[in-house]
Motif scaffolding. Sequence first.
Motif, short mmCIF file in Angstrom:
data_model
loop_
_atom_site.label_atom_id
_atom_site.label_comp_id
_atom_site.label_asym_id
_atom_site.label_seq_id
_atom_site.Cartn_x
_atom_site.Cartn_y
_atom_site.Cartn_z
N GLN A 120 0.67 -1.26 -0.07
CA GLN A 120 0.08 0.01 -0.03
C GLN A 120 0.85 1.14 -0.15
O GLN A 120 0.44 2.27 -0.70
CB GLN A 120 -0.79 0.08 1.18
N TYR A 148 -0.83 3.20 -3.08
CA TYR A 148 -2.12 4.07 -2.55
C TYR A 148 -2.31 5.29 -3.41
O TYR A 148 -1.39 6.20 -3.44
CB TYR A 148 -2.29 4.40 -1.14
N ASN A 149 -3.40 5.33 -4.05
CA ASN A 149 -3.96 6.56 -4.59
C ASN A 149 -3.12 6.76 -6.02
O ASN A 149 -2.94 8.05 -6.40
CB ASN A 149 -3.79 8.07 -3.85
N HIS A 191 -2.06 5.94 -10.24
CA HIS A 191 -2.68 5.55 -11.05
C HIS A 191 -1.57 4.25 -11.70
O HIS A 191 -0.55 4.67 -12.47
CB HIS A 191 -3.05 6.65 -12.30
N LEU A 248 -6.75 -7.46 -9.52
CA LEU A 248 -7.51 -6.26 -9.25
C LEU A 248 -8.06 -5.91 -7.99
O LEU A 248 -8.30 -5.03 -7.43
CB LEU A 248 -8.49 -6.06 -10.60
N ARG A 249 -8.72 -7.15 -7.44
CA ARG A 249 -9.26 -6.97 -6.18
C ARG A 249 -8.27 -6.68 -5.17
O ARG A 249 -8.43 -5.85 -4.36
CB ARG A 249 -9.89 -8.40 -5.55
N LYS A 278 -7.48 -3.09 -5.46
CA LYS A 278 -8.36 -1.95 -5.06
C LYS A 278 -8.47 -1.94 -3.57
O LYS A 278 -8.80 -0.86 -3.00
CB LYS A 278 -9.65 -2.53 -5.48
N GLU A 279 -8.25 -3.09 -2.82
CA GLU A 279 -7.96 -3.00 -1.48
C GLU A 279 -6.89 -2.13 -1.02
O GLU A 279 -6.84 -1.76 0.15
CB GLU A 279 -7.86 -4.50 -1.07
N GLY A 306 -6.03 0.47 -2.28
CA GLY A 306 -6.26 1.87 -2.64
C GLY A 306 -5.84 2.45 -3.61
O GLY A 306 -5.71 3.74 -3.56
N SER A 349 -6.41 4.27 -9.96
CA SER A 349 -6.95 3.45 -11.02
C SER A 349 -5.98 2.39 -11.53
O SER A 349 -4.94 2.48 -11.24
CB SER A 349 -7.08 4.44 -12.50
N VAL A 350 -6.51 1.22 -12.55
CA VAL A 350 -5.76 0.25 -12.95
C VAL A 350 -5.90 0.16 -14.46
O VAL A 350 -7.05 0.01 -14.93
CB VAL A 350 -6.00 -1.00 -12.19
N ARG A 392 -9.02 0.81 -16.37
CA ARG A 392 -9.26 2.14 -17.14
C ARG A 392 -8.75 1.64 -18.67
O ARG A 392 -9.54 2.19 -19.60
CB ARG A 392 -8.10 2.97 -16.56
#
Length: 502
Positions: free
Chosen positions: A372, A376-377, A379, A397-398, A401-402, A404, A407-408, A457
Motif C-alpha cells: 500500500q 495507494y492513490n 494510477h 484487481l481485487r 483496489k483493497e 487503495g 485506477s488500474v 481503465r
Amino acid sequence: MCGIIGIVNQAPRHQAAPDLYVGLINMQHRGKQGAGIVTYDGRRYYAEKGPGELAQAFIIPSSYEARQKLAQLLASQGNEEQWTHILPPPSVSSMLGNSGIGHTRYGTAGISSHLNLQPIEGSFHGEPFFLAHNGNLVNAKRLRQTARLSDGFSDTVVITTILSQSQERNFEQALLGLIRDLEGAFNFMVLYRGFVYAARDRFGFHPLTIGRREHADGIDNIVASETCALDVLRASRVREVKPGEIVRLEPNGHITTMHFTQDTNIKLDIFEFIYFLRPDSQWYGVEAGQARYQMGRQLALEHPLDVDTIIPIADSGNEAALGYWEGLALRGSRAIFRPWGLFRPHFVSRTFIEPVQSQREQYLRLKFNPRQSQLYNRHVAVVDDSIVRGNTIAATLRLLKEAGVASVSMVVSSPPYRYPDFYGIDTYRIQNELLAQSLNGNTQSVAKSIARRFGLRKLGYLSLVATLKSVSQLSDGWLKSKDFYTGPFTGQYPAGLGDFAT
C-alpha cells in the motif's frame, strides 16, 4: 510442458543422480505434479519418483537400500529437523550409476497418479528401459488402442507400452519405428543399457539442448529442456537437438546422431519465450528474459499509457515491465517502476500449472501482497505476460483496489489468447474458459470488452508482429516470423489436430 534431463558421465565414479536432481530443481517451473530419476551403474537400474515438487517427491525413498540409509541418518542425528534440507536427499544420493535421466511433470494427458509419474519403465525383449517425455501427442487415442490401454494412462505410458511390444530385434530400430508413428509435440529421453537417447519432434516445438562438461576424468554429456540446468551444472552449450533428430549419449564420451525423418519444418513455440522458459535460459541463442524485455519495449510503442506507477505480475511479467517502463521513459514518461509493488513471496510457485482450478484461485490470493505504501492513490499500469482464463487479472484487481489504487490499467506482452493449445500447455482441456475466445472482433474490441468486464481503465495487447519481432531480432536474423508456432493466437496447428479434429 514438463522438464527432462539426461546425463552420461564418462568416468564411472561420477554419479549421475546428484546432477540430475540439481538440473530438475532448476526446471521446477516446468512442472510440479511429480518428479522422477532413474540411473544405471552397468549392472542394475535405480529408480526414485514421487508426487509433488522436488522437495516432496524424493522425501520417502522407494528402494530398500535408500530407506535403510535414511533410517541410519535419522538415528545418527537423533531427530529429523535437518534431514529434509539435505541436498540431494538421501533417496537420490543412494542412487548409483554414471548415466541416468530425470523428469519433472506437468500433466497434459492422463490422470494425476503414481502410474503416470516418469520416467516410465518398459521392457524390450526382457531388458529394462526407462522413458521420459515432454510435450503432447495428438494421435494418443489411436496409440492407446494399439497399446490396449485406457484413457487414464498418460501419453508416456502409452508409447512406453508400444515400444515394449515392438517386434524389432534392435532397440534403436524399434525406437525409430515408434517415433515415426507419433504426431504432435514431443521431446523424449530414453535410458537403455547405460545409453541415453534424446529425440525431438520434426517441428522442434519445445527446447532440448546438448551440453558438455570436461574435466580431468573425461567428458560428461548432458541433454536438458533448458539451458539454465546446463549452466548450474557448469556445462557448456554445444547445440540444440535438431528437429527430427535422435542423439545418443555414450559412456565413452561420444555423441552419435540419427534422423527419424528429413521432413522437418522448425516451429518454435512462442509461448516458451512469453512464459515457460526461465528468464536466464537461452533457446537458439535468444535469452528468454531479454526477449520479454523487448516485448515490453514494443508495448511502450504500441500502448504508451499515461500512468504514474508501473508494476509487473511477478515473475514472468518482470522483464516485460522493465522494458515497458524504460520504453515509456524514452517518450518522456515520469512513471515510477515498482518491481515489488505487488510483492510475491516465493513459497507459492507457478499457479498456472496448478492442475486444480479451485487450488489455482486459492493460491493466487496467497501469491501476491500489494504494498500500500507504494500503490495507494496511484494510477497503476500492470504488466503481465498473457491473459488466458482471467483468474490472475481478477484476483490482482481485487488486491489492488483493497490497497487503495486510484485506477488500474493493464498491458499484456502477447496477443489475445483466443485458441486452445494442443502441443504443450493443455488449454485444449479448458477451451470453454479461454477469456478471449468468447469475445468477437479484432484485438482492440476484445481489449475494450475485457477492460469493461474487469473495471480496467485501459487494456492493451502486444501485436503478434511485435511479439515475434521481439524474439527474432535477438537471433541475429537466424529466426524469422515463419519459424514460430503461434496456435493460441492464430489457431494454426502445423502438426495437425489428430484426435482433436472436429
